[in-house]
Every structure is written in structure tokens, then in C-alpha cells.
Design an enzyme around this catalytic site. Structure first.
Site, PDB file in Angstrom:
ATOM      1  N   GLY A  12      45.794  27.097  38.706  1.00 15.93           N
ATOM      2  CA  GLY A  12      44.413  26.875  39.149  1.00 15.93           C
ATOM      3  C   GLY A  12      43.480  27.965  38.656  1.00 15.93           C
ATOM      4  O   GLY A  12      43.930  29.011  38.153  1.00 15.93           O
ATOM      5  N   ASP A  13      42.164  27.698  38.761  1.00 17.73           N
ATOM      6  CA  ASP A  13      41.129  28.676  38.373  1.00 17.73           C
ATOM      7  C   ASP A  13      41.207  29.082  36.905  1.00 17.73           C
ATOM      8  O   ASP A  13      40.855  30.206  36.536  1.00 17.73           O
ATOM      9  CB  ASP A  13      41.209  29.940  39.261  1.00 17.73           C
ATOM     10  N   GLU A  14      41.630  28.179  36.071  1.00 20.52           N
ATOM     11  CA  GLU A  14      41.777  28.485  34.644  1.00 20.52           C
ATOM     12  C   GLU A  14      40.432  28.524  33.925  1.00 20.52           C
ATOM     13  O   GLU A  14      40.347  28.975  32.779  1.00 20.52           O
ATOM     14  CB  GLU A  14      42.681  27.440  33.966  1.00 20.52           C
ATOM     15  N   LYS A  18      33.980  25.446  33.666  1.00 25.82           N
ATOM     16  CA  LYS A  18      33.229  25.815  32.465  1.00 25.82           C
ATOM     17  C   LYS A  18      33.525  24.858  31.316  1.00 25.82           C
ATOM     18  O   LYS A  18      32.621  24.394  30.618  1.00 25.82           O
ATOM     19  CB  LYS A  18      33.569  27.256  32.045  1.00 25.82           C
ATOM     20  N   GLY A  40      37.307  25.113  43.565  1.00 27.40           N
ATOM     21  CA  GLY A  40      36.049  25.820  43.344  1.00 27.40           C
ATOM     22  C   GLY A  40      35.880  25.959  41.845  1.00 27.40           C
ATOM     23  O   GLY A  40      36.603  26.724  41.218  1.00 27.40           O
ATOM     24  N   HIS A  41      34.970  25.177  41.279  1.00 27.71           N
ATOM     25  CA  HIS A  41      34.785  25.175  39.823  1.00 27.71           C
ATOM     26  C   HIS A  41      33.448  25.831  39.496  1.00 27.71           C
ATOM     27  O   HIS A  41      32.399  25.349  39.914  1.00 27.71           O
ATOM     28  CB  HIS A  41      34.836  23.740  39.284  1.00 27.71           C
ATOM     29  N   THR A 129      43.879  27.132  51.451  1.00 26.70           N
ATOM     30  CA  THR A 129      42.440  27.394  51.559  1.00 26.70           C
ATOM     31  C   THR A 129      41.923  27.021  52.947  1.00 26.70           C
ATOM     32  O   THR A 129      40.734  27.150  53.217  1.00 26.70           O
ATOM     33  CB  THR A 129      41.666  26.576  50.515  1.00 26.70           C
ATOM     34  N   GLN A 223      42.762  22.165  40.775  1.00 25.20           N
ATOM     35  CA  GLN A 223      43.973  22.988  40.918  1.00 25.20           C
ATOM     36  C   GLN A 223      44.659  23.124  39.548  1.00 25.20           C
ATOM     37  O   GLN A 223      43.988  23.056  38.539  1.00 25.20           O
ATOM     38  CB  GLN A 223      44.926  22.403  41.971  1.00 25.20           C
ATOM     39  N   THR A 238      49.688  22.608  46.335  1.00 26.05           N
ATOM     40  CA  THR A 238      48.744  21.826  47.106  1.00 26.05           C
ATOM     41  C   THR A 238      49.402  20.461  47.365  1.00 26.05           C
ATOM     42  O   THR A 238      50.585  20.274  47.074  1.00 26.05           O
ATOM     43  CB  THR A 238      47.373  21.746  46.396  1.00 26.05           C
ATOM     44  N   THR A 298      36.410  29.734  46.043  1.00 20.20           N
ATOM     45  CA  THR A 298      36.307  28.993  47.299  1.00 20.20           C
ATOM     46  C   THR A 298      36.460  29.915  48.500  1.00 20.20           C
ATOM     47  O   THR A 298      35.701  29.840  49.457  1.00 20.20           O
ATOM     48  CB  THR A 298      37.371  27.870  47.335  1.00 20.20           C
ATOM     49  N   SER A 411      37.394  30.672  24.736  1.00 18.17           N
ATOM     50  CA  SER A 411      36.214  30.988  25.539  1.00 18.17           C
ATOM     51  C   SER A 411      36.152  32.496  25.750  1.00 18.17           C
ATOM     52  O   SER A 411      37.141  33.123  26.125  1.00 18.17           O
ATOM     53  CB  SER A 411      36.309  30.240  26.870  1.00 18.17           C
ATOM     54  N   GLY A 413      33.469  34.111  27.457  1.00 16.04           N
ATOM     55  CA  GLY A 413      32.535  34.459  28.525  1.00 16.04           C
ATOM     56  C   GLY A 413      32.236  33.217  29.338  1.00 16.04           C
ATOM     57  O   GLY A 413      32.568  32.106  28.916  1.00 16.04           O
TER      58      GLY A 413
HETATM   59  P1  GDP Z   1      38.269  26.539  37.771  1.00 15.42           P
HETATM   60  O1  GDP Z   1      38.628  26.393  39.194  1.00 15.42           O
HETATM   61  O2  GDP Z   1      39.390  26.225  36.855  1.00 15.42           O
HETATM   62  O3  GDP Z   1      37.009  25.802  37.406  1.00 15.42           O
HETATM   63  O4  GDP Z   1      37.965  28.105  37.546  1.00 15.42           O
HETATM   64  P2  GDP Z   1      37.096  29.052  38.526  1.00 15.42           P
HETATM   65  O5  GDP Z   1      35.670  28.719  38.377  1.00 15.42           O
HETATM   66  O6  GDP Z   1      37.671  29.052  39.897  1.00 15.42           O
HETATM   67  O7  GDP Z   1      37.435  30.476  37.924  1.00 15.42           O
HETATM   68  C1  GDP Z   1      37.223  30.779  36.593  1.00 15.42           C
HETATM   69  C2  GDP Z   1      36.294  31.986  36.510  1.00 15.42           C
HETATM   70  O8  GDP Z   1      36.261  32.457  35.187  1.00 15.42           O
HETATM   71  C3  GDP Z   1      34.856  31.649  36.847  1.00 15.42           C
HETATM   72  O9  GDP Z   1      34.272  32.776  37.460  1.00 15.42           O
HETATM   73  C4  GDP Z   1      34.214  31.393  35.491  1.00 15.42           C
HETATM   74  O10 GDP Z   1      32.817  31.631  35.479  1.00 15.42           O
HETATM   75  C5  GDP Z   1      34.932  32.405  34.668  1.00 15.42           C
HETATM   76  N1  GDP Z   1      35.096  32.094  33.242  1.00 15.42           N
HETATM   77  C6  GDP Z   1      35.470  30.945  32.642  1.00 15.42           C
HETATM   78  N2  GDP Z   1      35.674  31.144  31.316  1.00 15.42           N
HETATM   79  C7  GDP Z   1      35.436  32.446  31.105  1.00 15.42           C
HETATM   80  C8  GDP Z   1      35.529  33.290  29.957  1.00 15.42           C
HETATM   81  O11 GDP Z   1      35.892  32.874  28.859  1.00 15.42           O
HETATM   82  N3  GDP Z   1      35.225  34.624  30.123  1.00 15.42           N
HETATM   83  C9  GDP Z   1      34.819  35.131  31.334  1.00 15.42           C
HETATM   84  N4  GDP Z   1      34.527  36.416  31.397  1.00 15.42           N
HETATM   85  N5  GDP Z   1      34.753  34.365  32.435  1.00 15.42           N
HETATM   86  C10 GDP Z   1      35.070  33.062  32.315  1.00 15.42           C
HETATM   87  P1  IMO Z   2      40.689  25.004  41.472  1.00 15.76           P
HETATM   88  O1  IMO Z   2      40.399  23.539  41.269  1.00 15.76           O
HETATM   89  C1  IMO Z   2      43.497  28.033  42.818  1.00 15.76           C
HETATM   90  C2  IMO Z   2      46.042  27.015  46.228  1.00 15.76           C
HETATM   91  C3  IMO Z   2      45.834  27.770  47.505  1.00 15.76           C
HETATM   92  C4  IMO Z   2      47.241  27.770  48.049  1.00 15.76           C
HETATM   93  C5  IMO Z   2      47.760  26.396  47.646  1.00 15.76           C
HETATM   94  C6  IMO Z   2      47.647  25.345  48.731  1.00 15.76           C
HETATM   95  O2  IMO Z   2      39.505  25.836  41.736  1.00 15.76           O
HETATM   96  O3  IMO Z   2      41.563  25.510  40.366  1.00 15.76           O
HETATM   97  P2  IMO Z   2      45.612  24.005  49.771  1.00 15.76           P
HETATM   98  O4  IMO Z   2      44.375  24.501  50.450  1.00 15.76           O
HETATM   99  O5  IMO Z   2      45.349  23.165  48.583  1.00 15.76           O
HETATM  100  O6  IMO Z   2      46.578  23.373  50.726  1.00 15.76           O
HETATM  101  O7  IMO Z   2      46.336  25.353  49.274  1.00 15.76           O
HETATM  102  O8  IMO Z   2      46.979  26.004  46.528  1.00 15.76           O
HETATM  103  N1  IMO Z   2      44.839  26.354  45.670  1.00 15.76           N
HETATM  104  C7  IMO Z   2      44.163  26.785  44.605  1.00 15.76           C
HETATM  105  N2  IMO Z   2      44.338  27.877  43.850  1.00 15.76           N
HETATM  106  N3  IMO Z   2      42.550  27.134  42.492  1.00 15.76           N
HETATM  107  C8  IMO Z   2      42.375  26.006  43.217  1.00 15.76           C
HETATM  108  O9  IMO Z   2      41.533  25.031  42.849  1.00 15.76           O
HETATM  109  C9  IMO Z   2      43.184  25.817  44.361  1.00 15.76           C
HETATM  110  N4  IMO Z   2      43.259  24.845  45.296  1.00 15.76           N
HETATM  111  C10 IMO Z   2      44.289  25.181  46.084  1.00 15.76           C
HETATM  112  O10 IMO Z   2      45.357  29.073  47.276  1.00 15.76           O
HETATM  113  O11 IMO Z   2      48.012  28.735  47.369  1.00 15.76           O
HETATM  114 MG    MG Z   3      38.637  27.515  40.954  1.00 18.29          MG
END
Ligand code: GDP
Ligand code: IMO
Ligand code: MG
Length: 422
Positions: A12-14, A18, A40-41, A129, A223, A238, A298, A411, A413
Site C-alpha cells: 500500500g501507499d506506493e 499520483k 488514502g490516495h 485503520t 491498498q 485488509t 489516512t 516518478s 516527486g
Molecule cells: P497511495 O495510497 O498509493 O495513493 O499513496 P499515498 O498517497 O498514501 O502515499 C504516497 C506518498 O508519496 C504521497 O505523499 C505522495 O504525494 C508521495 N509521492 C508519490 N510519488 C512520489 C515521488 O515520486 N516522489 C515523492 N517525493 N513523493 C511521491
Molecule cells: P492505500 O490505498 C497502506 C493496512 C492497515 C493495516 C491493514 C488492515 O492508501 O494504499 P484495514 O483498516 O484495512 O482493516 O487495515 O491494512 N492498510 C493500508 N496500508 N495503505 C492503505 O491504503 C491501507 N489500507 C489498509 O494499516 O495494516
Molecule cells: Mg495511501
């Protein structure tokens, strides 16, 4: 014409938000197919930061239709707040958003049970979460859930909710938690249902009509692969199918209509919540947190950080059928002298080149690293592949090759412009 599924290839959070925002330019419709407001995107447009939880990230591009598919679990009160928040920032949310009438609804008893189960688990907690995701999907599978179609029909909502509150209050009392007031929940959810009614429709029929018109669909995964209920590090996952197959079941678009799978991965690894993370490393954690990076979008929790794990991403390519890779946050490694990449896991005498299913075994695995010399130059201003330092290019090529897919985006930034097409 191409329908593209975008998935997270790690935990997640890759940077899916963006990359979705960038790819939406060439799509007509963006579809969320799994998860809920646990996601949280983050998208930056200029200096403005947007964090999307349930609304597809495509909403920030004018004239694109956004669909919350049947596979999503919707917290309607959260969704109303999200829509109002976006409108306050000047984003149009109206007939450009639709919500499936068969998407399941998250209720306060789901959130309460989520929290209580975590307390019961003690040191074995998942680190959820606390958005009620697990209990909501649990009710869906147990066939006692309410769907968006029920929410927007006050009479039906009242009848079904009364039964659900009775049962769940029994459970909450047994756990020593406070029971919920039917009257209060009903009033709150009736109001949310009224607000959301114009958005609720049969999204399966809508998507098929759009495909007949030749529209291109972009599926926004939430995720990541290793949080998938089947393919992740169970039980530290999840409760939905976050992987590419989930895009079909979570939208009603059949597998043979999918043309391409894009995997998003960071140039290193992060995870938020509990569970195994073989390459977790204090040095890189301190470095990224010191830069003010890697705090959850998130929950605000500090994400655990580690070196790039190609065993995991190769596995992700396998289960998702990833064709193309978008590597984000390359700039996070700009100052690192010696970059490690995990190429295998060692567990006792055994060596793994795939991710073992047993979370306990995975937690005991020692990573086998290959070292790359850092480029030690800022990359955030690079506009093209050629402008990247040669050692950064070598690193990107190597991690894509180890992940068994084609490098498509680098990417450097958070901004749209900081995207290099390879
Ligand atoms: P998602 O859940 O996969 O959409 O990712 P998140 O938004 O939770 O977390 C990714 C974080 O990395 C965010 O704060 C983005 O603004 C940031 N981000 C994405 N790509 C880049 C990058 O190439 N460089 C930097 N510095 N930040 C990035
Ligand atoms: P995005 O879409 C990162 C994690 C939680 C926990 C596990 C289970 O932003 O990548 P849940 O509330 O779903 O039952 O929690 O999954 N988790 C995430 N980690 N990014 C997310 O979403 C996540 N959504 C859930 O931290 O470990
Ligand atoms: Mg996220």
C-alpha cells in the site's frame, strides 16, 4: 481502446493516487473496485494537496467520470464529508461521480467492532485503520450486510438496521463496549442516504454501456498486493481482493475486457500497521522520516520503511499479471550511498525466490541483498530518462528486471510534472 488495472505492488501507499492522476488524462472513466476509506490516495495539483479516501483520484481531472464500484465498502457519512471537502476546495463533484447500488455500507458497529477486536488481539493486533473495513466485508460474506440500495430507501434501511443494531449491541455489550443507539444511527444514515441518492446507480450496466461506446476504463486499486485477503501476509491484511482479479469482481467488468495491468511500487518498501516486512531497516526509516516523509495519509502513523524487496514485487507481478511498472519516490534514495535490494529470502537452510504464505515464516526470513552504488544527486528536477543520473537509471532498470515487468514510469516527486515516461 484499452482498459487498464492499476494495482499497488507492495504493502500500500506506493503512490497509486499520483499515478492514477497522471494516467487519467488518457482515460474516460476511473473505477475504484475494492477497499473503503481505509485508503488514502494523495494527489498534488500545483501546491494544493488532495487526499482521496473513497472518491476515485480521477475526480481531479475535469470531464472524467468516477465510479465507486460494487466491490468497495462505503462509509456514507465519510463519503458525504469527502464530497463536501472536495467541493470546498473547488473540485466539481456532481454527475461526474456514481456509486454502485450493490456496494456494501459501513456502519458505526463495524468501526466499533474493528477497534474492539484489535484490543482483544493485544500484541497480535493487525494495526488496522479502524475504519470498520474487516467487519463490513465480514457482514457482506455472511450475507447480513446492507448495500447502498438499502441506504437510500429509508423504510428498508430502518427495518434492516434495527435487526443489525440489536445483534451487534449484544456483541458490543459482551465485549464491554457501549451499545449504539438505533435512533441516532438511523437518523445519521438516513440523512447520508438522502444526500447520496443522486449518485447511486447500477454501475455494472453503466460501465458496459460506456465500453460499448468505446470508453477507456482505468481501475484504481486500493491498498497493495500484500494486503490482499487471499494473496497477502494473512492475517496482517485488509479484507478485500486488492489484486488485479478484484477489479473484475469489484466492478462487473469481465477478465477478457482487461487489456493491461500497471503495478505501482516505491523505489524502496514501506508498510503501515503490523505484520512481516522482511527488508525493514532503521537506517532508511530514519532517513525518510527525517525528511518528513512516509507518514500515513489516512491515520498519520509513521510508515515502517525498508529496502526494495524484489522477491515481493516479483510475486506481485505473478499474481496480478503486471505488464508495466511505475516506480515512485526515486528521489527518496537520492542521498543514499549504498542502496540494498533484496533478491531472495533465507529461512534456515531454505532459500525462497517467492513470498512464503506463512506470515510467521516470512517474519523469520532474512533478506539476501545485492548492493547498488547510490547516485547521490538530486533527481526531482529530471524531466526525461536522459536527465536521470546514470546510476539511478541502472538502479531503475535493475529493480524492474528483478520484478519481471517493463519499466514504464519513473516518478521523482509528488507533482504531475515530476513523472518520467520511460
Ligand atoms: P497511495 O495510497 O498509493 O495513493 O499513496 P499515498 O498517497 O498514501 O502515499 C504516497 C506518498 O508519496 C504521497 O505523499 C505522495 O504525494 C508521495 N509521492 C508519490 N510519488 C512520489 C515521488 O515520486 N516522489 C515523492 N517525493 N513523493 C511521491
Ligand atoms: P492505500 O490505498 C497502506 C493496512 C492497515 C493495516 C491493514 C488492515 O492508501 O494504499 P484495514 O483498516 O484495512 O482493516 O487495515 O491494512 N492498510 C493500508 N496500508 N495503505 C492503505 O491504503 C491501507 N489500507 C489498509 O494499516 O495494516
Ligand atoms: Mg495511501
Amino acid at each position: 481502446m484499452a482498459n487498464t488495472i492499476l494495482v499497488g505492488a507492495q504493502w500500500g501507499d506506493e503512490g497509486k493516487g499520483k499515478i492514477i492522476d497522471v494516467l487519467t488524462e488518457d482515460a474516460d472513466i476511473v473505477v475504484r473496485y475494492a477497499g473503503g476509506n481505509n485508503a488514502g490516495h494523495t494527489v498534488f495539483i500545483g501546491k494544493q494537496k488532495y487526499v482521496l479516501h473513497l472518491v476515485p483520484s480521477g475526480i481531479l481531472r475535469k470531464s472524467k467520470l468516477c465510479v465507486i464500484g460494487n466491490g468497495v465498502v462505503v462509509d456514507p457519512v465519510g463519503l458525504v464529508e469527502e464530497i463536501q471537502g472536495l467541493r470546498k476546495l473547488g473540485v466539481k463533484v456532481g454527475d461526474n461521480l456514481v456509486v454502485s447500488e450493490t456496494a456494501h455500507v459501513v456502519f458505526p458497529y463495524h468501526r466499533e467492532l474493528d477497534a474492539q477486536r484489535e484490543v482483544l488481539k493485544g500484541k497480535n493486533k493487525i494495526g488496522t485503520t479502524k475504519r470498520g473495513i474487516g467487519p463490513a466485508y465480514g457482514d457482506k460474506a455472511a450475507r447480513v450486510g446492507l448495500r447502498m440500495g438499502d441506504l437510500i430507501n429509508p423504510e428498508r434501511l430502518g427495518d434492516k438496521l434495527a435487526v443489525r443494531i440489536r445483534e451487534n449491541n449484544g456483541v458490543l455489550r459482551a465485549l464491554g463496549a457501549k451499545p449504539l443507539s438505533f435512533k441516532k444511527v438511523f437518523a445519521e444514515y438516513k440523512a447520508a442516504g438522502k444526500y447520496l441518492k443522486p449518485f447511486v446507480t447500477n454501475t455494472v450496466v453503466l460501465l458496459h454501456e460506456a465500453m460499448r461506446r468505446g470508453n477507456d476504463l482505468l481501475f484504481e486499486g486500493a491498498q497493495g498486493t500484500f494486503l490482499d485477503i487471499d494473496h497477502g501476509t494473512y492475517p496482517f491484511v485488509t479484507s478485500s481482493n486488492t489484486t488485479a482479479g478484484g477489479a473484475c469482481t469489484g466492478s462487473g467488468v469481465p477478465p477478457h475486457r482487461m487489456d493491461r495491468v500497471v503495478g505501482v511500487m516505491k523505489a524502496y518498501t514501506t508498510r503501515v500497521g503490523e505484520g512481516p516486512l522482511p527488508t525493514e531497516n532503521a537506517e532508511i526509516s530514519d532517513l525518510l522520516h527525517g525528511m518528513g516523509r512516509e507518514f500515513g495519509a489516512t491515520t498519520g502513523r509513521a510508515r515502517r520503511c525498508g529496502w526494495f524487496d524484489s522477491v515481493a514485487t516479483r510475486h506481485a507481478t505473478m499474481v496480478n499479471g503486471i505488464d508495466d511498472l511505475a516506480v515512485t519516490n526515486l528521489d527518496g534514495l537520492d542521498t543514499v550511498e549504498a542502496i540494498q535490494v533484496c533478491v531472495a529470502y533465507r529461512h534456515g537452510k531454505r532459500q525462497y525466490d517467492f513470498v512464503p504464505n506463512d506470515a510467521q515464516v516470512l517474519a523469520e526470513c532474512e533478506p539476501v541483498y545485492v548492493e547498488f552504488e547510490g547516485w547521490r544527486k538530486p533527481t526531482h528536477k529530471a524531466k526525461s530518462w536522459k536527465q536521470l543520473p546514470p546510476r539511478a537509471r541502472t538502479y531503475l532498470k535493475a529493480i524492474a528486471e528483478l520484478s519481471n515487468a517493463r519499466l514504464f514510469i519513473a516518478s521523482v516527486g509528488p507533482a504531475r510534472a515530476q513523472t518520467i515516461f520511460v
